[in-house]
Motif scaffolding. Structure first.
Motif, PDB file in Angstrom:
ATOM      1  N   MET A   1       0.809  -1.186   0.075  1.00 23.34           N
ATOM      2  CA  MET A   1      -0.199   0.119  -0.020  1.00 23.34           C
ATOM      3  C   MET A   1       0.934   1.372   0.165  1.00 23.34           C
ATOM      4  N   THR A   2       0.540   2.143  -0.857  1.00 20.35           N
ATOM      5  CA  THR A   2       1.443   3.335  -0.908  1.00 20.35           C
ATOM      6  C   THR A   2       1.062   4.351   0.039  1.00 20.35           C
ATOM      7  N   GLU A   3       1.890   5.524   0.298  1.00 18.57           N
ATOM      8  CA  GLU A   3       1.545   6.426   1.243  1.00 18.57           C
ATOM      9  C   GLU A   3       0.248   7.209   0.900  1.00 18.57           C
ATOM     10  N   MET A   4      -0.154   7.357  -0.316  1.00 12.22           N
ATOM     11  CA  MET A   4      -1.063   7.937  -0.783  1.00 12.22           C
ATOM     12  C   MET A   4      -2.333   7.012  -0.534  1.00 12.22           C
ATOM     13  N   ASP A   5      -2.164   5.799  -0.779  1.00 11.77           N
ATOM     14  CA  ASP A   5      -3.434   4.910  -0.375  1.00 11.77           C
ATOM     15  C   ASP A   5      -3.698   4.961   0.972  1.00 11.77           C
ATOM     16  N   LYS A   6      -2.638   4.776   1.874  1.00 14.70           N
ATOM     17  CA  LYS A   6      -2.949   5.020   3.449  1.00 14.70           C
ATOM     18  C   LYS A   6      -3.390   6.317   3.745  1.00 14.70           C
ATOM     19  N   LEU A   7      -3.093   7.466   3.169  1.00 14.54           N
ATOM     20  CA  LEU A   7      -3.964   8.704   3.486  1.00 14.54           C
ATOM     21  C   LEU A   7      -5.167   8.864   2.903  1.00 14.54           C
ATOM     22  N   SER A  15     -14.026  10.234   7.838  1.00 21.74           N
ATOM     23  CA  SER A  15     -15.173  10.740   7.147  1.00 21.74           C
ATOM     24  C   SER A  15     -15.029  12.087   6.293  1.00 21.74           C
ATOM     25  N   ILE A  16     -13.773  12.456   5.805  1.00 23.71           N
ATOM     26  CA  ILE A  16     -13.245  13.591   5.382  1.00 23.71           C
ATOM     27  C   ILE A  16     -13.342  13.540   3.838  1.00 23.71           C
ATOM     28  N   ALA A  17     -14.267  14.401   3.585  1.00 22.85           N
ATOM     29  CA  ALA A  17     -14.410  14.368   1.970  1.00 22.85           C
ATOM     30  C   ALA A  17     -13.114  14.747   1.116  1.00 22.85           C
ATOM     31  N   HIS A  18     -12.870  13.896   0.239  1.00 24.30           N
ATOM     32  CA  HIS A  18     -11.771  14.368  -0.421  1.00 24.30           C
ATOM     33  C   HIS A  18     -11.747  13.501  -2.012  1.00 24.30           C
ATOM     34  N   ILE A  19     -10.910  14.111  -2.881  1.00 25.66           N
ATOM     35  CA  ILE A  19     -10.806  13.653  -4.219  1.00 25.66           C
ATOM     36  C   ILE A  19      -9.237  13.057  -4.358  1.00 25.66           C
ATOM     37  N   TYR A  20      -9.390  11.646  -4.849  1.00 20.11           N
ATOM     38  CA  TYR A  20      -8.158  10.761  -5.308  1.00 20.11           C
ATOM     39  C   TYR A  20      -7.985  10.969  -6.889  1.00 20.11           C
ATOM     40  N   ASP A  21      -7.078  11.669  -7.198  1.00 20.40           N
ATOM     41  CA  ASP A  21      -6.733  11.473  -8.373  1.00 20.40           C
ATOM     42  C   ASP A  21      -5.370  11.028  -8.703  1.00 20.40           C
ATOM     43  N   GLY A  26       1.929  12.169 -13.803  1.00 19.91           N
ATOM     44  CA  GLY A  26       2.522  11.109 -13.719  1.00 19.91           C
ATOM     45  C   GLY A  26       2.651  10.492 -12.189  1.00 19.91           C
ATOM     46  N   GLY A  27       1.720  10.833 -11.304  1.00 20.75           N
ATOM     47  CA  GLY A  27       1.631  10.310  -9.906  1.00 20.75           C
ATOM     48  C   GLY A  27       0.208  10.321  -9.430  1.00 20.75           C
ATOM     49  N   THR A  28       0.104  10.613  -7.978  1.00 22.34           N
ATOM     50  CA  THR A  28      -1.353  10.797  -7.527  1.00 22.34           C
ATOM     51  C   THR A  28      -1.399  11.996  -6.921  1.00 22.34           C
ATOM     52  N   GLN A  29      -2.567  12.369  -6.396  1.00 18.75           N
ATOM     53  CA  GLN A  29      -2.988  13.621  -5.772  1.00 18.75           C
ATOM     54  C   GLN A  29      -4.227  13.305  -4.802  1.00 18.75           C
ATOM     55  N   ILE A  30      -4.186  13.816  -3.811  1.00 14.23           N
ATOM     56  CA  ILE A  30      -5.504  13.925  -2.910  1.00 14.23           C
ATOM     57  C   ILE A  30      -5.686  15.419  -2.561  1.00 14.23           C
ATOM     58  N   ILE A  31      -7.006  15.828  -2.730  1.00 12.36           N
ATOM     59  CA  ILE A  31      -7.383  17.265  -2.550  1.00 12.36           C
ATOM     60  C   ILE A  31      -8.673  17.041  -1.677  1.00 12.36           C
ATOM     61  N   VAL A  32      -8.491  18.071  -0.800  1.00 11.30           N
ATOM     62  CA  VAL A  32      -9.592  18.263   0.371  1.00 11.30           C
ATOM     63  C   VAL A  32     -10.253  19.343  -0.037  1.00 11.30           C
ATOM     64  N   PRO A  33     -11.529  19.424  -0.638  1.00 12.56           N
ATOM     65  CA  PRO A  33     -12.074  20.472  -1.150  1.00 12.56           C
ATOM     66  C   PRO A  33     -12.870  21.294  -0.191  1.00 12.56           C
ATOM     67  N   ASP A  34     -13.204  22.525  -0.516  1.00 14.36           N
ATOM     68  CA  ASP A  34     -14.227  23.475   0.046  1.00 14.36           C
ATOM     69  C   ASP A  34     -15.260  23.570  -1.064  1.00 14.36           C
ATOM     70  N   ALA A  35     -16.133  24.441  -0.790  1.00 12.82           N
ATOM     71  CA  ALA A  35     -17.205  24.809  -1.684  1.00 12.82           C
ATOM     72  C   ALA A  35     -16.626  25.386  -2.923  1.00 12.82           C
ATOM     73  N   THR A  45       4.451  12.698  -6.916  1.00  9.38           N
ATOM     74  CA  THR A  45       5.004  12.613  -8.420  1.00  9.38           C
ATOM     75  C   THR A  45       6.523  12.482  -8.349  1.00  9.38           C
ATOM     76  N   PRO A  46       6.853  12.272  -9.707  1.00  7.24           N
ATOM     77  CA  PRO A  46       8.404  12.216  -9.582  1.00  7.24           C
ATOM     78  C   PRO A  46       8.816  13.702  -9.650  1.00  7.24           C
ATOM     79  N   TYR A  47       8.156  14.599  -9.522  1.00  4.66           N
ATOM     80  CA  TYR A  47       8.624  16.112  -9.372  1.00  4.66           C
ATOM     81  C   TYR A  47       8.354  16.597  -7.978  1.00  4.66           C
ATOM     82  N   SER A  48       7.666  16.014  -7.269  1.00  2.02           N
ATOM     83  CA  SER A  48       7.332  16.423  -5.704  1.00  2.02           C
ATOM     84  C   SER A  48       8.340  16.000  -4.849  1.00  2.02           C
ATOM     85  N   TYR A  49       8.483  17.042  -3.820  1.00  5.20           N
ATOM     86  CA  TYR A  49       9.525  16.646  -2.649  1.00  5.20           C
ATOM     87  C   TYR A  49       9.275  15.411  -1.865  1.00  5.20           C
TER      88      TYR A  49
END
Length: 93
Positions: A1-7, A15-21, A26-35, A45-49
């Motif tokens: 399981m990846t760190e993103m999958d764990k998150l 029950s925190i609303a989020h979007i898992y892209d 070239g990687g993954t992103q989770i966004i916690v949206p507001d209105a 991603t290969p480009y993130s810290y």
């Protein structure tokens, strides 16, 4: 399981609303949206810290308390930051 999958699992458990892209720069992103846009996000991603090591990078003033990014994090680190920010009254969900 990846760190993103764990998150994803940890956010779902709280029950925190989020979007898992799973196709973000070239990687993954989770966004916690507001209105209107978003409170904070996490990327791996290969480009993130830490991305090449499978670690997460987060961004969002509500989560960090300042306008920048923080990288080389695991899912537990991000949730500790989330809990601390929420305790301080910041809008993180």
């Amino acid at each position: 399981m990846t760190e993103m999958d764990k998150l994803d699992a940890m956010l779902t458990e709280k029950s925190i609303a989020h979007i898992y892209d799973r196709a973000f720069q070239g990687g993954t992103q989770i966004i916690v949206p507001d209105a209107q846009k978003w409170y904070w996000d996490a990327v791996c991603t290969p480009y993130s810290y830490g991305g090449r090591a499978g670690k997460l990078e987060v961004m969002g003033k509500n989560l960090l308390g300042y306008c920048s990014v923080k990288g080389f994090l695991d899912a537990e680190d991000v949730m500790q930051m989330f809990d601390a920010a929420e305790k301080l009254g910041r809008k993180v969900r």
